[in-house]
Enzyme design. Structure first.
Site, PDB file in Angstrom:
ATOM      1  N   CYS A   1      -0.469   4.085   2.169  1.00  0.00           N
ATOM      2  CA  CYS A   1      -0.259   3.929   3.616  1.00  0.00           C
ATOM      3  C   CYS A   1       1.200   4.204   3.973  1.00  0.00           C
ATOM      4  CB  CYS A   1      -0.590   2.507   4.080  1.00  0.00           C
ATOM      5  SG  CYS A   1      -2.038   1.792   3.328  1.00  0.00           S
ATOM      6  N   ASP A   2       2.131   3.734   3.158  1.00  0.00           N
ATOM      7  CA  ASP A   2       3.541   3.693   3.573  1.00  0.00           C
ATOM      8  C   ASP A   2       4.482   4.563   2.759  1.00  0.00           C
ATOM      9  OD1 ASP A   2       2.739   1.727   5.390  1.00  0.00           O
ATOM     10  OD2 ASP A   2       3.019   0.130   3.915  1.00  0.00           O
TER      11      ASP A   2
ATOM     12  N   CYS B   1       0.828  -1.204   0.000  1.00  0.00           N
ATOM     13  CA  CYS B   1       0.000   0.000   0.000  1.00  0.00           C
ATOM     14  C   CYS B   1       0.861   1.253   0.000  1.00  0.00           C
ATOM     15  CB  CYS B   1      -0.917  -0.025   1.222  1.00  0.00           C
ATOM     16  SG  CYS B   1      -1.926   1.442   1.352  1.00  0.00           S
TER      17      CYS B   1
END
Ligand code: NAP
Length: 309
Positions: free
Chosen positions: A134-135, A131
């Site tokens: 997300c990261d 992701c």
């Protein structure tokens, strides 16, 4: 006893909740481990009708939840541990507690597929991720070379997003053309920071000794040539698997684990309905999942109404 229990809280789950709530069935939505589903990990959703400027995936899901709750849907942040569909009413065990339901709508969605190569699992959260939204902004990835694996819309989206952070974004795909929609593919390949590596597979993520991602091992699938590509992050975007383990042996699944509806959205168990990505290996869009959630809600409502006549 619940009239309608909805398992899952992506676009299918919330749309089913909206419709069954408006039918005054006071649905109970069991969100699962990832409230809002996979869409909450996307950045901008540009193809959900009604949002000409695009909409943040998390915001879209929060709005769907609020809309369903406004009409009486109830939310439980529970995870379903088991289901018993052998007789009605159905029984679900949710975080150790029993929930009894006249009808169930399965909207459990799908999860990220894994490559299954050495180093992938061991270095997850140490440079391997599924992701970018997300990261991607983590300090470890800033101004570093990164690699995205895959050739679909997800891979393109991840690669585009990562151009904000990485020094260069390699896009490794096992064929010589992208599967992604034309607009996404063109936009991705035109980006100066994105470097496609065609006909290639990641065969190993390095370096276990360093306990961190330092590179990936690549194999050209046409020539067989192997090489090492130094990167600080590996973003895997190779598709999804349906979240249906819970239902194995309880309802009919196809060979890839997708739920097979039998009659409209009804499964082979009367009173159990299905909607969204856990039953769809073709379209897999937020809007098609939402449409299927609507259909499942209407089917469940009619099923209950027919019983009470
Ligand atoms: P996808 O369309 O199934 O693409 C998966 C990609 O990964 C394919 O290019 C596939 O290669 C590759 N792949 C699969 N298994 C692999 C493996 N073991 N090793 C290496 N490569 C592998 O999945 P997706 O991109 O996640 O998209 C899923 C659905 O969501 C699609 O319908 C897509 O349109 C939609 N989506 C839409 C948007 C958007 O419109 N904003 C964003 C994301 C996703 P092959 O091409 O060789 O099969």
């Amino acid at each position: 006893m619940e009239k309608v229990v909805i398992i899952g809280s992506g676009p299918a789950g919330w749309t089913a909740a909206l419709y069954t709530a408006r039918a005054q069935l006071a649905p109970l939505v069991l969100t699962g481990k990832q409230p809002g589903g996979l869409l909450t990990t996307t950045s901008i959703v540009e193809n959900f009708p009604g949002f000409p400027e695009g909409v943040d995936g998390y915001e879209l899901m929060t709005r769907m939840q609020k809309q369903a709750e406004r009409f009486g849907a109830r939310t439980s942040f529970g995870v379903v541990e088991s289901v018993d569909f052998s007789s009605r009413p159905f029984t679900l065990i949710v975080d150790g507690e029993k929930v009894v339901a006249e009808t169930v709508i399965i909207a459990t969605g799908a999860s990220h597929k894994h490559l299954g190569v050495p180093g992938e699992h061991e270095l997850e959260t140490k440079g391997v991720t599924y992701c970018a939204t997300c990261d991607g902004a983590l300090p470890a990835f800033r101004n570093q070379p990164l690699v995205v694996v895959g050739g679909g819309d997800s891979a393109c989206e991840e690669a585009m997003y990562l151009t904000r952070f990485g020094s260069v974004v390699h896009l490794v795909h096992r064929r010589d053309s992208l599967r992604a929609s034309k607009i996404m593919a063109e936009r991705t390949l035109a980006h100066p920071k994105i470097k496609p590596i065609w006909d290639s597979a990641v065969t190993e993520v390095l370096d276990l000794k360093a306990d961190n991602v330092t590179a990936v091992k690549l194999k050209n699938l046409k020539t067989g040539a192997e090489s090492i590509l130094p990167v600080a992050g590996v973003f895997i975007a190779i598709g999804h698997v349906p979240n249906t383990d819970l239902f194995k042996g309880k309802i009919t699944l196809d060979e890839n684990g997708f739920v097979v509806p039998q009659n409209g959205t009804m499964t082979d168990i009367p009173g159990v309905f299905v909607a969204g990505d856990c039953a769809d290996h073709i379209y897999r869009q937020a809007i098609t999942a939402a449409g299927a959630g609507c259909a499942a809600a209407i089917d469940a409502e009619r099923f209950l109404a027919a019983e009470n006549q």
